[in-house]
Design an enzyme around this catalytic site. Structure first.
Site, PDB file in Angstrom:
ATOM      1  CG  HIS A   1      41.515  17.885  27.243  1.00  0.00           C
ATOM      2  ND1 HIS A   1      41.444  19.148  26.582  1.00  0.00           N
ATOM      3  CD2 HIS A   1      42.865  17.656  26.750  1.00  0.00           C
ATOM      4  CE1 HIS A   1      42.653  19.455  25.899  1.00  0.00           C
ATOM      5  NE2 HIS A   1      43.380  18.291  26.065  1.00  0.00           N
TER       6      HIS A   1
ATOM      7  CB  CYS B   1      59.498  14.082  30.506  1.00  0.00           C
ATOM      8  SG  CYS B   1      60.171  15.648  29.709  1.00  0.00           S
TER       9      CYS B   1
END
Length: 563
Positions: free
Chosen positions: A189, A488
């Site tokens: 992350h 997407c």
């Protein structure tokens, strides 16, 4: 110190004094016990419960302030804090006499061991789990939570053993010149948020925390080099090299096209109007995914039609003549809405009532949102397209298209996130005006890998050949009906995978705005035929790593971009 080497995960050069985040979490002593009485157990259990809920609420609040990908990541961490299995584990330990802090520590330990043993992408989630645990224990013990300073007067290089999303989500390039961590990887992350922020980052850099605080540090997020106390010439050389790379990326301007002129519109994913500036800055041709959940979550009553219309109109007006694809509310199940009565308990929320299914249960929410979208479209030169999430069948696609027709919306599409939708894309496209592939959820359902279950997260790799097969099926089904089929999500943000998606038949790509230049440049250096060859090679592979390697062998232009 000599130059350190890690893995560059977010390009660019950052220079600044090192701020070493040396927080060491307190480990509650083994065997820590409470008084042993029933009242003591109840008090300890309540203390642990309040701490976990306070951490969850804080993570959600930080996510709401940060928006975009950070919001999704922090909401996932909040779900860790509220995990029923974790709560059961804490309760069992407390009822057996373990003190609250130690019970939380041990309950998290089981999940942590699973992630750490798995390694790879899963191992990179250990930092997220540890962060939730450490914050909860800090609350129980009355200590401040870990975290970097938000401003020190000049941009600094944040150095740490690892960084949790809550540490970085609210920072900005004005505050942090670069990130350096000893652990982590390209899918950590830290890497994801650094790329979204446009901040240089190097991970997996051994010895980084031995840099003395305050030491000037040069960080090259493309090469992975970290140089303490650099000379002026070294700084100048690194910046010149980064500038040359940026010049190459900047030279690929205008609409997205392959080297032989095949148009591939490059769009941006946004979580609300505040993300529009970045989309424009990086040259987005429109919006490929406008997440509307920010309007609905964390509030006691539903947003009015007027409030929604204003939020939609602001984005539409930013792209006059351009495409703006709005995803209708994707809530329910693991994202409950406070203003709706709770539904039946769902043992597996990932397979529950969410997305378009929630609309069918609460049509008044859908009617208001579609009416607001139609009103905004009528007042703007932007080209609005609306799509429904979590569509599984042709009947659901037709039902949503009929609702959009009734609301006066000209273009209604559906997301392909469920294998049935990919397999029968041609049937969905009879009524759906376009398709958009959500690769994260499609991987979750295709490989039976819950996105919130750490032990299975490695199956979320977008290079999984089976996932590529489903993408190809969806694109072919859409083409059979003369429909567009976009993609997407962060799969489209990988320059190599973007070329593969085009080779699979995807007609547009949407991603976080900072990823647009590299994808635009990668497409401009390869012909459509090269994209087809790369896609075929990737689908012929038997593992994600092999698929990536085989595809890159057909994409020589990536080497020239240092991608």
């Amino acid at each position: 110190m000599s130059t350190l080497t890690g893995v560059g995960v977010s390009p660019g050069v950052g220079v600044g004094p090192a701020h070493v985040l040396a927080y060491e979490a307190t480990v509650p002593a083994p065997g820590s016990r409470h008084g042993g009485e029933a009242g003591d157990a109840a008090a300890e259990l309540a203390l642990a419960g309040r701490a976990l809920e306070r951490v969850a609420a804080d993570l959600e609040e930080r996510g709401a302030r940060a928006g975009g990908e950070a919001r999704e990541i922090l909401e996932a961490q909040a779900m860790m804090a509220r995990d029923p299995g974790l709560a059961d584990g804490v309760a069992t330990l407390v009822e057996a006499g373990t003190a609250a802090a130690r019970a939380v520590y041990e309950a998290f330990g089981h999940y942590r061991d699973l992630l750490a043993a798995a390694g790879g992408y899963l191992g990179e989630r250990v930092a997220d789990l540890d962060d939730v645990r450490d914050r909860a224990i800090a609350v129980i013990e009355g200590r401040p939570a870990p975290g970097p300073p938000e401003d020190t007067g000049q941009p600094y290089v944040l150095v740490a053993r690892d960084l949790a999303p809550a540490d970085t989500a609210l920072l900005s390039p004005d505050v942090v010149a670069a990130f350096v961590t000893e652990q982590g990887g390209p899918t950590s992350h830290t890497a994801i948020l650094a790329r979204a922020m446009g901040v240089p980052a190097v991970v997996a850099c051994p010895g980084a925390t031995s840099i003395a605080p305050g030491t000037p540090v040069l960080v090259d997020g493309a090469s992975g080099l970290v140089r303490p106390a650099p000379s002026d010439d070294e700084v100048l050389g690194a910046r010149n090299a980064a500038a040359a790379r940026e010049a190459v990326l900047a030279s690929a301007t205008g609409p997205g096209t392959t080297a032989d002129g095949h148009a591939v519109p490059l769009l941006a994913n946004i979580g609300g109007p505040r993300d529009v500036a970045a989309a424009l800055e990086y040259g987005a041709e429109g919006i490929g995914l406008y997440r509307t959940e920010f309007l609905f979550l964390d509030r006691a009553e539903a947003p009015s039609a007027a409030e929604q219309e204003a939020a939609y109109l602001e984005v539409l007006d930013a792209f006059p003549g351009g495409r703006v694809i709005v995803r209708t509310l994707d809530a329910g199940a693991d994202k409950p809405l406070a203003f709706l009565p709770p539904g039946a308990h769902e043992p597996n929320p990932a397979l529950g009532e969410r997305g378009v299914r929630l609309f069918r249960t609460h049509p008044e929410i859908m009617d208001t949102q579609l009416a607001a979208l139609a009103a905004a479209a009528a007042r703007s030169a932007g080209r609005l397209q609306v799509m429904a999430p979590m569509v599984a069948t042709a009947e659901e696609a037709a039902w949503f298209a009929d609702a959009c027709d009734a609301a006066g919306l000209p273009s209604a599409g559906v997301m392909v996130e469920i294998p049935s939708a990919a397999l029968r894309a041609s049937d969905l496209a009879v009524r759906a005006g376009f398709l958009s592939i959500g690769t994260n959820d499609l991987a979750q359902y295709a490989l039976a890998a819950d996105r919130q279950l750490g032990a299975l997260t490695g199956l979320q790799d977008a290079w999984q050949p089976a996932l590529l097969d489903l993408v190809a099926l969806a694109a072919a089904g859409a083409a059979e009906r003369g429909r567009q089929c976009g993609a997407c999500g962060e799969a489209a943000a990988d320059p190599a995978l973007a070329c593969v998606l085009v080779g699979l038949g995807v007609t547009s790509l949407s991603m976080s705005a900072p990823a647009l230049p590299a994808v635009r440049a990668a497409l401009s250096r390869h012909t459509r035929q090269q994209c087809h060859l790369a896609a075929a090679a990737a689908r012929a592979a038997v593992s994600p790593a092999d698929a990536r390697a085989e595809a890159r062998a057909h994409l020589p232009g990536l080497a020239g971009l240092a991608l």
